[in-house]
Motif scaffolding. Structure first.
Motif, mmCIF file in Angstrom:
data_model
loop_
_atom_site.group_PDB
_atom_site.id
_atom_site.type_symbol
_atom_site.label_atom_id
_atom_site.label_comp_id
_atom_site.label_asym_id
_atom_site.label_seq_id
_atom_site.Cartn_x
_atom_site.Cartn_y
_atom_site.Cartn_z
ATOM 1 N N LEU A 61 0.806 -1.213 0.000
ATOM 2 C CA LEU A 61 0.000 0.000 0.000
ATOM 3 C C LEU A 61 0.841 1.266 0.000
ATOM 4 N N ASP A 62 2.030 1.210 0.625
ATOM 5 C CA ASP A 62 2.858 2.413 0.642
ATOM 6 C C ASP A 62 3.490 2.691 -0.716
ATOM 7 N N ALA A 63 3.245 1.823 -1.692
ATOM 8 C CA ALA A 63 3.707 2.068 -3.058
ATOM 9 C C ALA A 63 2.599 2.690 -3.906
ATOM 10 N N LEU A 64 1.478 3.033 -3.255
ATOM 11 C CA LEU A 64 0.351 3.650 -3.941
ATOM 12 C C LEU A 64 0.059 5.031 -3.380
ATOM 13 N N ASP A 65 -0.492 5.890 -4.227
ATOM 14 C CA ASP A 65 -0.973 7.195 -3.781
ATOM 15 C C ASP A 65 -2.494 7.201 -3.660
ATOM 16 N N PHE A 66 -3.168 6.538 -4.614
ATOM 17 C CA PHE A 66 -4.623 6.467 -4.598
ATOM 18 C C PHE A 66 -5.089 5.034 -4.800
ATOM 19 N N LEU A 67 -6.076 4.631 -4.021
ATOM 20 C CA LEU A 67 -6.759 3.362 -4.224
ATOM 21 C C LEU A 67 -8.250 3.656 -4.321
ATOM 22 N N PHE A 68 -8.847 3.253 -5.432
ATOM 23 C CA PHE A 68 -10.282 3.444 -5.629
ATOM 24 C C PHE A 68 -10.998 2.108 -5.471
ATOM 25 N N ILE A 69 -12.138 2.153 -4.796
ATOM 26 C CA ILE A 69 -12.939 0.948 -4.590
ATOM 27 C C ILE A 69 -14.299 1.167 -5.246
ATOM 28 N N GLU A 70 -14.516 0.471 -6.365
ATOM 29 C CA GLU A 70 -15.796 0.570 -7.065
ATOM 30 C C GLU A 70 -16.725 -0.511 -6.533
ATOM 31 N N ASN A 71 -17.757 -0.088 -5.843
ATOM 32 C CA ASN A 71 -18.679 -1.037 -5.224
ATOM 33 C C ASN A 71 -19.629 -1.639 -6.258
ATOM 34 N N VAL A 72 -20.318 -2.695 -5.861
ATOM 35 C CA VAL A 72 -21.351 -3.298 -6.699
ATOM 36 C C VAL A 72 -22.447 -2.261 -6.935
ATOM 37 N N GLY A 73 -23.019 -2.255 -8.148
ATOM 38 C CA GLY A 73 -24.076 -1.301 -8.457
ATOM 39 C C GLY A 73 -25.308 -1.511 -7.601
ATOM 40 N N ASN A 74 -25.502 -0.644 -6.616
ATOM 41 C CA ASN A 74 -26.590 -0.806 -5.653
ATOM 42 C C ASN A 74 -26.592 0.417 -4.743
ATOM 43 N N LEU A 75 -27.746 0.960 -4.464
ATOM 44 C CA LEU A 75 -27.824 2.123 -3.581
ATOM 45 C C LEU A 75 -28.380 1.787 -2.197
ATOM 46 N N VAL A 76 -28.565 0.503 -1.916
ATOM 47 C CA VAL A 76 -29.130 0.107 -0.628
ATOM 48 C C VAL A 76 -28.073 -0.551 0.255
ATOM 49 N N CYS A 77 -27.648 -1.751 -0.111
ATOM 50 C CA CYS A 77 -26.733 -2.537 0.737
ATOM 51 C C CYS A 77 -25.419 -1.826 1.076
ATOM 52 N N PRO A 78 -24.742 -1.179 0.109
ATOM 53 C CA PRO A 78 -23.440 -0.577 0.429
ATOM 54 C C PRO A 78 -23.487 0.480 1.528
ATOM 55 N N SER A 79 -24.655 1.054 1.772
ATOM 56 C CA SER A 79 -24.751 2.120 2.768
ATOM 57 C C SER A 79 -24.446 1.637 4.180
ATOM 58 N N SER A 80 -24.604 0.337 4.422
ATOM 59 C CA SER A 80 -24.405 -0.215 5.770
ATOM 60 C C SER A 80 -22.982 -0.698 6.026
ATOM 61 N N TYR A 81 -22.155 -0.749 4.980
ATOM 62 C CA TYR A 81 -20.838 -1.377 5.102
ATOM 63 C C TYR A 81 -19.705 -0.390 4.870
ATOM 64 N N ASP A 82 -19.031 -0.046 5.952
ATOM 65 C CA ASP A 82 -17.837 0.780 5.891
ATOM 66 C C ASP A 82 -16.699 -0.056 5.305
ATOM 67 N N LEU A 83 -15.955 0.510 4.357
ATOM 68 C CA LEU A 83 -14.834 -0.206 3.744
ATOM 69 C C LEU A 83 -13.486 0.407 4.113
ATOM 70 N N GLY A 84 -13.508 1.358 5.031
ATOM 71 C CA GLY A 84 -12.264 1.997 5.427
ATOM 72 C C GLY A 84 -11.864 3.147 4.530
ATOM 73 N N GLU A 85 -12.791 3.602 3.677
ATOM 74 C CA GLU A 85 -12.472 4.685 2.756
ATOM 75 C C GLU A 85 -12.207 5.998 3.489
ATOM 76 N N GLU A 86 -11.430 6.824 2.828
ATOM 77 C CA GLU A 86 -11.216 8.187 3.298
ATOM 78 C C GLU A 86 -12.333 9.085 2.793
ATOM 79 N N LEU A 87 -12.754 8.824 1.557
ATOM 80 C CA LEU A 87 -13.870 9.536 0.941
ATOM 81 C C LEU A 87 -14.788 8.525 0.272
ATOM 82 N N ARG A 88 -16.080 8.812 0.283
ATOM 83 C CA ARG A 88 -17.020 8.001 -0.478
ATOM 84 C C ARG A 88 -17.791 8.904 -1.423
ATOM 85 N N PHE A 89 -17.753 8.572 -2.720
ATOM 86 C CA PHE A 89 -18.518 9.282 -3.739
ATOM 87 C C PHE A 89 -19.811 8.515 -3.999
ATOM 88 N N VAL A 90 -20.948 9.198 -3.917
ATOM 89 C CA VAL A 90 -22.204 8.616 -4.352
ATOM 90 C C VAL A 90 -22.554 9.260 -5.683
#
Length: 232
Positions: free
Chosen positions: A110-139
């Motif tokens: 991870l220290d060899a990266l500057d940015f890591l993006f996590i593209e979630n499964v297409g869904n506006l319900v389930c992902p809202s309950s699960y924190d993934l450790g992100e610094e920012l979340r884009f909806v």
């Protein structure tokens, strides 16, 4: 819903939160800025992410984790922008969770990266309950979906940091009222930062790049203090 089901769900979410907290500390100590992307299917999430990766890769070390129910099509597409892409196939599960993220990161420095993006499964319900450790979340909300999405799915907007309105190049043709969409987002999440973009034309993307540049600079500034704490 039975008491037993409620208890099991509460336990799962608690375990996820604990693991997400550990992931967030790991990300911060490594100095990598982690951004999650959530949306309904067809919002243009992958096109937007491909544009981000291509632009950022000129100056930064970028990577992506991609969640999908079955195919690896999105991951193959994103590899045109960076080779550092891994697919997470969830099967029947309609969201990513922290354990999936932890497993997908095995072997990555991870220290060899500057940015890591996590593209979630297409869904506006389930992902809202699960924190993934992100610094920012884009909806993300596309101009083809209708202005009332924030009103229908308020939880995902409340659990996100930034709203991205996509496909603005066809907003007029889709009879999309951006003023109403902004008002609906504001009613659900007052003060939320909103960007209007088109991955096809590049419109509005510079503002998103600037946000990410600023966020990464902030992450790097706080990294030394975190490392000192980690060694104590």
């Amino acid at each position: 819903m039975s008491t037993r089901i409620v208890e099991v769900r509460a336990k799962i979410l608690k375990q996820n939160d604990l693991l997400a907290h550990a992931l967030r500390e790991r990300f911060q100590t490594s100095g990598v800025s982690v951004v999650g992307l959530v949306s309904s299917p067809g919002s243009g999430k992958t096109a937007f992410l491909e544009k981000l990766l291509s632009g950022l890769a000129r100056d930064f070390r970028v990577a992506a984790l991609v969640g999908d129910l079955a195919t690896e099509n999105d991951a193959a597409r994103l590899k045109r922008a960076t080779p550092n892409v891994r697919q997470i196939t969830t099967g029947t599960i309609c969201h990513l969770d922290a354990q999936m993220i932890e497993k997908a990161l095995e072997g990555w420095q991870l220290d060899a990266l500057d940015f890591l993006f996590i593209e979630n499964v297409g869904n506006l319900v389930c992902p809202s309950s699960y924190d993934l450790g992100e610094e920012l979340r884009f909806v993300m909300l596309s101009a083809t979906e209708g202005e009332d999405k924030p009103l229908k799915y308020p939880t995902i907007f409340n659990s996100s940091d930034v709203a991205i309105i996509t496909k603005m190049d066809i907003a007029e043709a889709a009879d999309f009222d951006v003023t109403t969409a902004r008002r609906n987002i504001e009613s659900v999440r007052p003060g939320m930062q909103i960007f209007e973009v088109s991955a096809k034309t590049g419109s509005g993307m510079l503002d998103v790049f600037q946000l990410l540049h600023d966020q990464h600079a902030h992450s790097r500034e706080t990294r030394p203090a975190l490392q000192i704490e980690a060694t104590q």
